[in-house]
Design a protein around this motif. Sequence first.
Motif, PDB file in Angstrom:
ATOM      1  N   UNK A   1      -4.755  10.063   5.008  1.00 31.29           N
ATOM      2  CA  UNK A   1      -3.398   9.662   5.520  1.00 31.29           C
ATOM      3  C   UNK A   1      -2.569  10.804   5.500  1.00 31.29           C
ATOM      4  N   UNK A   2      -2.345  11.430   4.345  1.00 28.53           N
ATOM      5  CA  UNK A   2      -1.605  12.599   4.246  1.00 28.53           C
ATOM      6  C   UNK A   2      -1.593  13.868   4.917  1.00 28.53           C
ATOM      7  N   UNK A   3      -2.870  14.250   5.534  1.00 27.67           N
ATOM      8  CA  UNK A   3      -2.818  15.403   6.641  1.00 27.67           C
ATOM      9  C   UNK A   3      -2.582  14.925   7.794  1.00 27.67           C
ATOM     10  N   UNK A   4      -2.854  13.497   8.090  1.00 31.12           N
ATOM     11  CA  UNK A   4      -2.778  13.170   9.511  1.00 31.12           C
ATOM     12  C   UNK A   4      -1.276  12.950   9.776  1.00 31.12           C
ATOM     13  N   UNK A   5      -0.288  12.540   8.856  1.00 31.76           N
ATOM     14  CA  UNK A   5       1.008  12.386   8.857  1.00 31.76           C
ATOM     15  C   UNK A   5       1.799  13.600   9.161  1.00 31.76           C
ATOM     16  N   UNK A   6       1.051  14.661   8.698  1.00 34.83           N
ATOM     17  CA  UNK A   6       1.667  15.990   8.885  1.00 34.83           C
ATOM     18  C   UNK A   6       1.481  16.452  10.517  1.00 34.83           C
ATOM     19  N   UNK A   7       0.787  15.631  11.002  1.00 36.88           N
ATOM     20  CA  UNK A   7       0.650  16.045  12.919  1.00 36.88           C
ATOM     21  C   UNK A   7       1.014  14.798  13.448  1.00 36.88           C
ATOM     22  N   UNK A   8       1.673  13.829  12.713  1.00 37.46           N
ATOM     23  CA  UNK A   8       2.284  12.449  13.516  1.00 37.46           C
ATOM     24  C   UNK A   8       1.205  11.523  13.830  1.00 37.46           C
ATOM     25  N   UNK A   9       0.240  11.517  13.057  1.00 36.25           N
ATOM     26  CA  UNK A   9      -1.026  10.564  13.390  1.00 36.25           C
ATOM     27  C   UNK A   9      -1.020   9.530  12.290  1.00 36.25           C
ATOM     28  N   UNK A  10      -1.368   8.296  12.595  1.00 37.17           N
ATOM     29  CA  UNK A  10      -1.263   7.221  11.651  1.00 37.17           C
ATOM     30  C   UNK A  10      -2.579   6.720  11.296  1.00 37.17           C
ATOM     31  N   UNK A  11      -2.885   6.116  10.054  1.00 33.41           N
ATOM     32  CA  UNK A  11      -4.383   5.704   9.764  1.00 33.41           C
ATOM     33  C   UNK A  11      -4.048   4.460   8.844  1.00 33.41           C
ATOM     34  N   UNK A  12      -4.635   3.367   9.294  1.00 36.48           N
ATOM     35  CA  UNK A  12      -4.718   2.223   8.452  1.00 36.48           C
ATOM     36  C   UNK A  12      -6.059   1.474   8.367  1.00 36.48           C
ATOM     37  N   UNK A  13      -6.045   0.543   7.347  1.00 37.68           N
ATOM     38  CA  UNK A  13      -7.462  -0.192   6.962  1.00 37.68           C
ATOM     39  C   UNK A  13      -7.031  -1.572   7.327  1.00 37.68           C
ATOM     40  N   UNK A  14      -7.930  -2.264   7.876  1.00 40.69           N
ATOM     41  CA  UNK A  14      -7.963  -3.950   7.811  1.00 40.69           C
ATOM     42  C   UNK A  14      -9.140  -4.372   6.764  1.00 40.69           C
ATOM     43  N   UNK A  15      -8.733  -5.001   5.988  1.00 41.65           N
ATOM     44  CA  UNK A  15      -9.704  -5.447   4.747  1.00 41.65           C
ATOM     45  C   UNK A  15      -9.790  -7.014   4.903  1.00 41.65           C
ATOM     46  N   UNK A  16     -10.923  -7.522   5.640  1.00 41.13           N
ATOM     47  CA  UNK A  16     -11.104  -8.858   5.717  1.00 41.13           C
ATOM     48  C   UNK A  16     -11.951  -9.243   4.559  1.00 41.13           C
ATOM     49  N   UNK A  17     -11.976 -10.553   4.286  1.00 42.16           N
ATOM     50  CA  UNK A  17     -13.057 -11.251   3.356  1.00 42.16           C
ATOM     51  C   UNK A  17     -14.038 -11.749   4.404  1.00 42.16           C
ATOM     52  N   UNK A  18     -14.633 -12.964   4.255  1.00 42.62           N
ATOM     53  CA  UNK A  18     -15.477 -13.374   4.838  1.00 42.62           C
ATOM     54  C   UNK A  18     -15.190 -13.747   6.575  1.00 42.62           C
ATOM     55  N   UNK A  19     -16.054 -13.402   7.446  1.00 45.07           N
ATOM     56  CA  UNK A  19     -15.692 -13.823   8.914  1.00 45.07           C
ATOM     57  C   UNK A  19     -16.684 -14.681   9.427  1.00 45.07           C
ATOM     58  N   UNK A  20     -16.296 -15.866   9.983  1.00 39.18           N
ATOM     59  CA  UNK A  20     -17.304 -16.847  10.619  1.00 39.18           C
ATOM     60  C   UNK A  20     -17.802 -16.331  11.926  1.00 39.18           C
ATOM     61  N   UNK A  21     -18.979 -15.626  11.837  1.00 40.38           N
ATOM     62  CA  UNK A  21     -19.653 -14.737  12.946  1.00 40.38           C
ATOM     63  C   UNK A  21     -20.876 -14.758  12.671  1.00 40.38           C
TER      64      UNK A  21
END
Length: 268
Positions: free
Chosen positions: A160-180
């Motif tokens: 996150x920190x190094x990407x922010x310095x170049x104007x880029x973002x990073x995120x995570x999506x943490x699901x529980x169980x998925x009905x697939x």
Amino acid sequence: MSNTIFITGASSGLGKATAKLFQQKGWRVIATMRHPEKETELNQLDNITLLQLDVTDIPNVKATVAKALSTGHIDVVFNNAGYGLSGPLESTSAEQILRQINTNLLGTIWVTQAFIPYFRERRKGLFITTTSVGGLVAFPFSSLYHATKWGLEGWSEGLYYELKSIGVGIKTVAPGGIQTDFLSRSFDTSSHPAYDELFSRFFSNADGALFSTAAQIAEVVYEAATDGKEQLRYIAGEDAKGIMAQREQLGNEGFRQFMETAFLKKNS
């Protein structure tokens, strides 16, 4: 000009649901998978391009990213490719261990690394990675899966920190169980007679009643892509939110004891 999302692991489950949702929202979608020639649904939709990608093959990653960029601008990269591995570590083969780490952890790193120069030159862009509530807490008989998902969470926070310095973002999506069809299509197991009774008990105590649909989790991915927030983690699904609330309430050691009782207790 419409926005564009690049998705890995788009052949089924959350990846496919996300491709459909973004397409419906007017985005251009580049949906990647190991065998695009087998896809019969996404290739019928406007503004979806299918590309072949094996995230464990570094030359293939570089070539596919270059091909994707040649089709036009890309705004979001959704790192979703992955699968589950469950069973005792003692009986897990070297091949299973390497495949789990190469797919879930290193594959995400290779794809991200390949896109960073492009985002850096534009000074914008966003990476979203599917981790799991299993990247924040641990369940029995899933140690290697947790190693990759906890790894992705730590990697994302550090990056996150190094990407922010170049104007880029990073995120995570943490699901529980998925009905697939995750358990049938994207799941591997190992077994050992010394652990069979306990392993069986674990699965018999697992309750999928609160699992979310892939479409519901895709909505969280869309939220992360469009809300403009400087937020790293998105907990997705009522079961995941409940688990995280319990961990916060009980503390680390209390939560571990709770999980042991909940999943490894003998059925009366």
